[in-house]
Design a protein around this motif. Sequence first.
Motif, PDB file in Angstrom:
ATOM      1  N   TYR A  53     -53.671  15.466  33.489  1.00  0.00           N
ATOM      2  CA  TYR A  53     -54.071  16.506  32.536  1.00  0.00           C
ATOM      3  C   TYR A  53     -55.326  16.090  31.780  1.00  0.00           C
ATOM      4  O   TYR A  53     -56.279  16.876  31.641  1.00  0.00           O
ATOM      5  CB  TYR A  53     -52.917  16.753  31.562  1.00  0.00           C
ATOM      6  N   LYS A  54     -55.353  14.837  31.318  1.00  0.00           N
ATOM      7  CA  LYS A  54     -56.509  14.359  30.558  1.00  0.00           C
ATOM      8  C   LYS A  54     -57.752  14.272  31.435  1.00  0.00           C
ATOM      9  O   LYS A  54     -58.852  14.651  31.008  1.00  0.00           O
ATOM     10  CB  LYS A  54     -56.189  12.988  29.947  1.00  0.00           C
TER      11      LYS A  54
ATOM     12  N   ASN B  93     -58.408  15.989  34.113  1.00  0.00           N
ATOM     13  CA  ASN B  93     -58.861  17.328  34.455  1.00  0.00           C
ATOM     14  C   ASN B  93     -59.627  17.957  33.295  1.00  0.00           C
ATOM     15  O   ASN B  93     -60.668  18.601  33.496  1.00  0.00           O
ATOM     16  CB  ASN B  93     -57.665  18.203  34.828  1.00  0.00           C
ATOM     17  N   ARG B  94     -59.123  17.770  32.076  1.00  0.00           N
ATOM     18  CA  ARG B  94     -59.814  18.302  30.902  1.00  0.00           C
ATOM     19  C   ARG B  94     -61.200  17.686  30.768  1.00  0.00           C
ATOM     20  O   ARG B  94     -62.169  18.379  30.429  1.00  0.00           O
ATOM     21  CB  ARG B  94     -58.999  18.012  29.633  1.00  0.00           C
ATOM     22  N   ARG B  95     -61.315  16.397  31.058  1.00  0.00           N
ATOM     23  CA  ARG B  95     -62.605  15.735  30.892  1.00  0.00           C
ATOM     24  C   ARG B  95     -63.576  16.091  32.005  1.00  0.00           C
ATOM     25  O   ARG B  95     -64.783  16.089  31.808  1.00  0.00           O
ATOM     26  CB  ARG B  95     -62.392  14.228  30.779  1.00  0.00           C
TER      27      ARG B  95
ATOM     28  N   LEU C 221     -63.736  19.038  33.155  1.00  0.00           N
ATOM     29  CA  LEU C 221     -64.188  20.357  32.735  1.00  0.00           C
ATOM     30  C   LEU C 221     -65.086  20.291  31.504  1.00  0.00           C
ATOM     31  O   LEU C 221     -65.520  21.329  30.989  1.00  0.00           O
ATOM     32  CB  LEU C 221     -62.969  21.251  32.435  1.00  0.00           C
TER      33      LEU C 221
ATOM     34  N   LEU D 149     -64.097  19.150  28.621  1.00  0.00           N
ATOM     35  CA  LEU D 149     -63.285  19.276  27.413  1.00  0.00           C
ATOM     36  C   LEU D 149     -62.827  17.899  26.952  1.00  0.00           C
ATOM     37  O   LEU D 149     -62.663  16.981  27.752  1.00  0.00           O
ATOM     38  CB  LEU D 149     -62.066  20.162  27.697  1.00  0.00           C
ATOM     39  N   SER D 150     -62.612  17.769  25.680  1.00  0.00           N
ATOM     40  CA  SER D 150     -62.125  16.512  25.103  1.00  0.00           C
ATOM     41  C   SER D 150     -63.040  15.337  25.455  1.00  0.00           C
ATOM     42  O   SER D 150     -62.584  14.235  25.745  1.00  0.00           O
ATOM     43  CB  SER D 150     -60.698  16.211  25.585  1.00  0.00           C
ATOM     44  N   THR D 151     -64.343  15.608  25.478  1.00  0.00           N
ATOM     45  CA  THR D 151     -65.313  14.546  25.726  1.00  0.00           C
ATOM     46  C   THR D 151     -66.125  14.294  24.463  1.00  0.00           C
ATOM     47  O   THR D 151     -66.219  15.157  23.589  1.00  0.00           O
ATOM     48  CB  THR D 151     -66.270  14.913  26.873  1.00  0.00           C
TER      49      THR D 151
END
Length: 466
Positions: A131-132, A134-136, A138, A140-142
């Motif tokens: 999950y983490k 994949n978010r990064r 995209l 996100l959460s960077t």
Amino acid sequence: MKPSRTFKSASNSGANLYRATDLIVLITSLFAAGFVYDISIGHKYVTVLGVVLVAFLYTAELFNLYRSWRAGKFREMVINTWACLIVSFAALFLVAFIFKFSESLSRFTLGLWFIFSFLGLFLSRFFVRAYKKNRRRLGLSTKKVAIIGATESGANLFRQITQHEELGYEFVGFFEDRKPERLFEDLHLHVEGKIDSAVNNAKEGKIEVLFIALPFKAEKRISDILVKLGNSTVDVHFIPDFLLSNLIHARIEHIGDVDTLSVFESPYLGAKEMFKRTEDIVIGGLILVMISPLLLLIALAVKLTSKGPVFFKQDRYGLGGEKIRVWKFRSMTVMENSDVVTQATKGDARVTKLGGFLRRTSLDELPQFFNVITGQMSIVGPRPHAVSHNEEYRKKVEFYMLRHKVKPGITGWAQINGWRGETDTLEKMEKRVEYDLFYIKHWSLWFDIKIIFLTFFKGFVGKNAY
């Protein structure tokens, strides 16, 4: 007014989430096992559940399971988790045996519970990691990060950032005031500007995390940078330079309202000393019981094959540099314990025929388990050297005496990596000390268990043991 804290302990924001998730997995796995086997989870199973939960949380803290694994190795995290689970169920069986209620429990249910927990703990971490990541991917959460100082410590951090995408760091670049020829390696290729540019970018929100990798001696320059960053919201981290990062510890302590940085200190702080001692007594006691027939056999063989006592006791330095007397089976025709001790060499005439075999296989060192039980030594730690060798090499090898921040051991990280036996060159001793200090710096009970396990395959024999 009291001064505010300059340093604060870092906290892992996901630690409590992992703790809660692990407890849910263990609890759910038990009820799932009961459902599959069609039994009711009554008060006895609630009791054993409590034992496992307490043992798991205790062991997890012991193995430092809930530290930040954001840049760590996923496999290592999973292995540590499974180790905690195995220890927890071992504790359950021990309690059940002592209090004699194991017969009332379904072994099949307990087996299913262990398997479901084993899989559940892995899957929960696998999905969180996926999950983490994949978010990064995209975006996100960077966080945008930069490094002030194109130094060796900065280069090490840069390599970690580029190798671990799970960090979620978008690297902006290095910021330096020095000329390119003075920078570490080829880092000038990544220099985006002067240090003031980094400060301005941080104030404008273009940099979210700023790492300061300047040498420790640049105190005035670092202070100026921190003052300028004081009215920004950027996260600032100071990276120890090469000297500090290679010392045993770099831990913040507080004496009243004064912050101190610990660099020369034993890793066995607080409860860890008790854990280490418990390890030595429990594992050392079990090994001593198991090898007692072998000890008697070797003692008889030593007595029958050569003149002299069975045991050889020699002065060594122990914890804190205090003298201890280390026990070994006698393997030579001499009993050297003076200011001058000559190391055994290949084909040494002083070594008896039986002694040569004992030394090559390290069986001559088995009596040192008595030193472990009495508290003078540990099962795992730097090997103790003769006092005369200590006095010789402490003058030649940097940080040599830091080996004595812990108890000497029967086996150690240096030994299983091949650095045992004769040290006929300074380089061999330097490598041994290098591995000893690595062990001290990275000590944990899990590391001890790993070394004990590897000793059975790598620690008993060596090409330099005569």
